[in-house]
Design a protein around this motif. Structure first.
Motif, PDB file in Angstrom:
ATOM      1  N   SER A 154      31.535  43.434  55.139  1.00 27.11           N
ATOM      2  CA  SER A 154      30.315  43.683  55.794  1.00 27.11           C
ATOM      3  C   SER A 154      30.384  45.200  56.617  1.00 27.11           C
ATOM      4  CB  SER A 154      30.008  42.621  56.644  1.00 27.11           C
ATOM      5  OG  SER A 154      29.839  41.419  56.150  1.00 27.11           O
ATOM      6  N   GLY A 177      30.933  40.455  51.006  1.00 20.65           N
ATOM      7  CA  GLY A 177      30.393  40.754  52.257  1.00 20.65           C
ATOM      8  C   GLY A 177      29.659  42.446  51.814  1.00 20.65           C
ATOM      9  N   GLY A 218      37.917  38.417  55.057  1.00 20.97           N
ATOM     10  CA  GLY A 218      37.487  39.436  53.978  1.00 20.97           C
ATOM     11  C   GLY A 218      35.841  39.643  54.080  1.00 20.97           C
ATOM     12  N   GLY A 219      35.120  38.761  54.579  1.00 18.94           N
ATOM     13  CA  GLY A 219      33.571  38.763  54.777  1.00 18.94           C
ATOM     14  C   GLY A 219      33.497  39.865  55.811  1.00 18.94           C
ATOM     15  N   ALA A 276      40.498  33.018  55.362  1.00 21.23           N
ATOM     16  CA  ALA A 276      40.736  34.307  54.606  1.00 21.23           C
ATOM     17  C   ALA A 276      39.293  34.938  54.051  1.00 21.23           C
ATOM     18  CB  ALA A 276      41.452  33.718  53.445  1.00 21.23           C
ATOM     19  N   VAL A 277      38.424  33.856  53.897  1.00 20.82           N
ATOM     20  CA  VAL A 277      36.884  34.351  53.274  1.00 20.82           C
ATOM     21  C   VAL A 277      36.368  34.814  54.539  1.00 20.82           C
ATOM     22  CG1 VAL A 277      34.884  33.294  52.773  1.00 20.82           C
ATOM     23  CG2 VAL A 277      36.839  32.574  51.528  1.00 20.82           C
ATOM     24  N   ALA A 278      36.371  34.390  55.826  1.00 23.17           N
ATOM     25  CA  ALA A 278      35.495  34.903  56.948  1.00 23.17           C
ATOM     26  C   ALA A 278      36.181  36.310  57.375  1.00 23.17           C
ATOM     27  CB  ALA A 278      35.845  34.154  58.200  1.00 23.17           C
ATOM     28  N   GLY A 288      35.109  37.197  49.967  1.00 27.14           N
ATOM     29  CA  GLY A 288      35.142  37.626  51.433  1.00 27.14           C
ATOM     30  C   GLY A 288      34.789  38.940  51.057  1.00 27.14           C
ATOM     31  N   VAL A 289      35.704  39.817  50.779  1.00 25.04           N
ATOM     32  CA  VAL A 289      35.384  41.476  50.844  1.00 25.04           C
ATOM     33  C   VAL A 289      34.142  41.758  50.073  1.00 25.04           C
ATOM     34  CG1 VAL A 289      36.406  43.835  50.528  1.00 25.04           C
ATOM     35  CG2 VAL A 289      37.745  41.890  51.469  1.00 25.04           C
ATOM     36  N   PRO A 328      39.856  34.247  47.347  1.00 26.99           N
ATOM     37  CA  PRO A 328      39.001  33.923  48.591  1.00 26.99           C
ATOM     38  C   PRO A 328      38.935  35.358  49.347  1.00 26.99           C
ATOM     39  CG  PRO A 328      40.210  32.288  47.871  1.00 26.99           C
ATOM     40  CD  PRO A 328      40.882  33.330  47.207  1.00 26.99           C
ATOM     41  N   PHE A 329      39.897  35.830  49.509  1.00 28.71           N
ATOM     42  CA  PHE A 329      39.810  37.161  50.462  1.00 28.71           C
ATOM     43  C   PHE A 329      39.320  38.068  49.807  1.00 28.71           C
ATOM     44  CE2 PHE A 329      41.633  40.947  52.040  1.00 28.71           C
ATOM     45  CZ  PHE A 329      41.115  40.814  53.462  1.00 28.71           C
TER      46      PHE A 329
END
Length: 149
Positions: free
Chosen positions: A38, A93, A33-34, A29-31, A89-90, A84-85
């Motif tokens: 980005s 990023g 969102g990141g 979820a973090v990845a 993440g978002v 986390p997302f």
């Protein structure tokens, strides 16, 4: 039997604690969102190149984190992946500290006072944006509650 998401973990150090298990779905979820944040950041840089982009991205990201944190801590019971997302993440990023500092250093080579203004102005505007995000979200929530039958 536990689901695969519950049993599949990665060991990672927690703040000041020994390594603990982090669920892979949380890391995903973090990845995800990141990656989204980005791409949005890159797009903003194409629209507004240079320090203007960095300033706007960081202020908008701070406004959004103010809204998000107010919503998930005061107004709803969020899904465990929401913060986390979106938050890590978002918005992590999307916003950029490293570019902010790099822009300031480049500016300092030709205009030291402007660089100082950029550094201080960005921090001040970002703090104000978080405050405005929280205050506006709380005011909107109160208005919605008053309107509800």
């Amino acid at each position: 039997m536990a689901s695969s998401a519950e049993t599949r973990t990665v060991s990672a150090p927690a703040r000041g604690k020994p390594a603990s298990a982090v669920p892979l779905d949380l890391l995903a979820a973090v990845a995800a969102g990141g990656a989204l944040g980005s791409v949005l950041r890159y797009g903003a840089g194409l629209i507004w190149p240079g320090p203007t982009s960095t300033f706007l991205v960081n202020v908008l990201g701070c406004l959004a984190i103010g809204v998000l944190m107010c919503v998930i801590t005061e107004l709803i019971t969020p899904h465990r992946m929401l913060r986390p997302f979106l938050g890590v993440g978002v918005l992590g990023g999307f916003t950029t500290f490293s570019t902010y500092v790099t822009d300031a250093l480049r500016l300092a080579l030709t205009a030291p006072l402007a660089a100082l203004g950029y550094l201080l102005g960005t921090v001040l505007c970002c703090l104000i944006a978080v405050f405005v995000g929280v205050a506006a979200t709380r005011a909107l929530a109160r208005a919605v509650r008053r309107e509800a039958p």
